[in-house]
Write a protein that holds these residues in place. Structure first.
Motif, PDB file in Angstrom:
ATOM      1  N   GLU A  11     -17.001 -24.001  27.189  1.00  0.00           N
ATOM      2  CA  GLU A  11     -16.850 -23.014  28.256  1.00  0.00           C
ATOM      3  C   GLU A  11     -16.827 -21.588  27.707  1.00  0.00           C
ATOM      4  OE1 GLU A  11     -17.252 -23.659  31.518  1.00  0.00           O
ATOM      5  OE2 GLU A  11     -17.638 -25.670  30.733  1.00  0.00           O
ATOM      6  N   ALA A  15     -19.521 -18.635  28.482  1.00  0.00           N
ATOM      7  CA  ALA A  15     -19.096 -17.312  28.957  1.00  0.00           C
ATOM      8  C   ALA A  15     -19.840 -16.187  28.250  1.00  0.00           C
ATOM      9  CB  ALA A  15     -17.584 -17.141  28.775  1.00  0.00           C
ATOM     10  N   ARG A  21     -22.661 -10.085  29.922  1.00  0.00           N
ATOM     11  CA  ARG A  21     -21.297 -10.195  29.377  1.00  0.00           C
ATOM     12  C   ARG A  21     -21.249  -9.692  27.938  1.00  0.00           C
ATOM     13  NH1 ARG A  21     -21.158 -15.856  31.818  1.00  0.00           N
ATOM     14  NH2 ARG A  21     -21.129 -15.278  34.007  1.00  0.00           N
ATOM     15  N   TYR A  51     -16.744  -9.644  38.509  1.00  0.00           N
ATOM     16  CA  TYR A  51     -17.159 -11.051  38.413  1.00  0.00           C
ATOM     17  C   TYR A  51     -17.234 -11.482  36.947  1.00  0.00           C
ATOM     18  CZ  TYR A  51     -20.197 -15.111  38.293  1.00  0.00           C
ATOM     19  OH  TYR A  51     -20.732 -16.349  38.017  1.00  0.00           O
ATOM     20  N   HIS A  52     -17.886 -10.668  36.127  1.00  0.00           N
ATOM     21  CA  HIS A  52     -18.069 -11.019  34.719  1.00  0.00           C
ATOM     22  C   HIS A  52     -16.758 -10.884  33.929  1.00  0.00           C
ATOM     23  CE1 HIS A  52     -22.312 -11.771  34.972  1.00  0.00           C
ATOM     24  NE2 HIS A  52     -22.466 -10.641  35.629  1.00  0.00           N
ATOM     25  N   THR A  55     -14.840 -14.095  34.405  1.00  0.00           N
ATOM     26  CA  THR A  55     -15.391 -15.178  33.582  1.00  0.00           C
ATOM     27  C   THR A  55     -14.919 -15.049  32.137  1.00  0.00           C
ATOM     28  OG1 THR A  55     -17.355 -15.280  34.996  1.00  0.00           O
ATOM     29  CG2 THR A  55     -17.542 -16.284  32.821  1.00  0.00           C
ATOM     30  N   SER A  58     -11.106 -15.879  31.937  1.00  0.00           N
ATOM     31  CA  SER A  58     -10.778 -17.306  32.034  1.00  0.00           C
ATOM     32  C   SER A  58     -11.211 -18.073  30.787  1.00  0.00           C
ATOM     33  CB  SER A  58     -11.396 -17.928  33.293  1.00  0.00           C
ATOM     34  OG  SER A  58     -12.796 -17.945  33.203  1.00  0.00           O
TER      35      SER A  58
END
Length: 196
Positions: A11, A15, A21, A51-52, A55, A58
């Motif tokens: 994950e 990302a 990003r 939004y980015h 991500t 998280s």
């Protein structure tokens, strides 16, 4: 902020496998930034940045370091958890299709970022032949290609060990890309010729 974070989780790699990003992470220096500041730096809508950021948060690549109230609005300030991101070697050697696909996407994102930097520099007449090298048609094993990359990487870090480099006269920021890419097109031509 740590010097290095080693990504061991799929994950986390997903990302950073988005070029935008990577752009966000490279916008940070030493000071924390809020989404509004990042939006201004990158010339993008605030919602897209948020939004980015979520991500990256998280995935544990970005961290919330401060909250300030300005005109009744809470502004959140972030920093990357480390100056450099490295993918764990055990993941790089994986044969799992999902992991390989994610690593390929991360590599494409990085290459797109490098391409953008290159074109920006070219548009500003900043590309000089002394800064560009292209060696082609070297026949190497996978291990030999890796050895060359490791040696170049080691030499680069040997030069950069001096922490006060920014104060040195004539120093300017450079993005250096070391890429060893199999020439699949020529490889296919060789296979065709040998099968005749």
């Amino acid at each position: 902020m740590k010097d290095v974070i080693v990504l061991r989780d799929l994950e986390q790699i997903k990302a950073i496998s988005h070029p935008y990003r990577v752009e966000i992470l490279e916008s940070f220096k030493e000071e924390p930034l809020c989404a509004k500041q990042l939006a201004e730096i990158l010339g993008e809508p605030h919602a897209k940045i948020n939004y980015h950021i979520k991500t990256l948060l998280s995935a544990g690549i970005l961290e919330l370091v401060e909250e300030k109230i300005k005109s009744g609005i809470i502004e959140k300030y972030y920093l990357p958890v480390a100056r450099m991101i490295v993918i764990d070697k055990s993941i790089l050697n994986s044969s799992n299709d999902n992991i390989v696909q994610t690593l390929n996407q991360a590599s494409i994102s990085l290459f797109e970022k490098i391409s953008d930097d290159f074109y920006r520099a070219a548009e500003n007449n900043e590309i000089r032949s002394k800064h560009l090298r292209h060696y082609n048609e070297f026949y190497l094993t996978e291990d030999e290609a890796k050895e060359i990359m490791d040696i170049l990487n080691e030499k680069l870090y040997e030069i950069l060990e001096n922490k006060n480099r920014k104060d040195k006269e004539g120093v300017r920021p450079y993005n250096i890309a070391l890429i060893a890419v199999p020439d699949v097109r020529k490889e296919k031509n060789i296979s065709k010729k040998s099968s005749k």
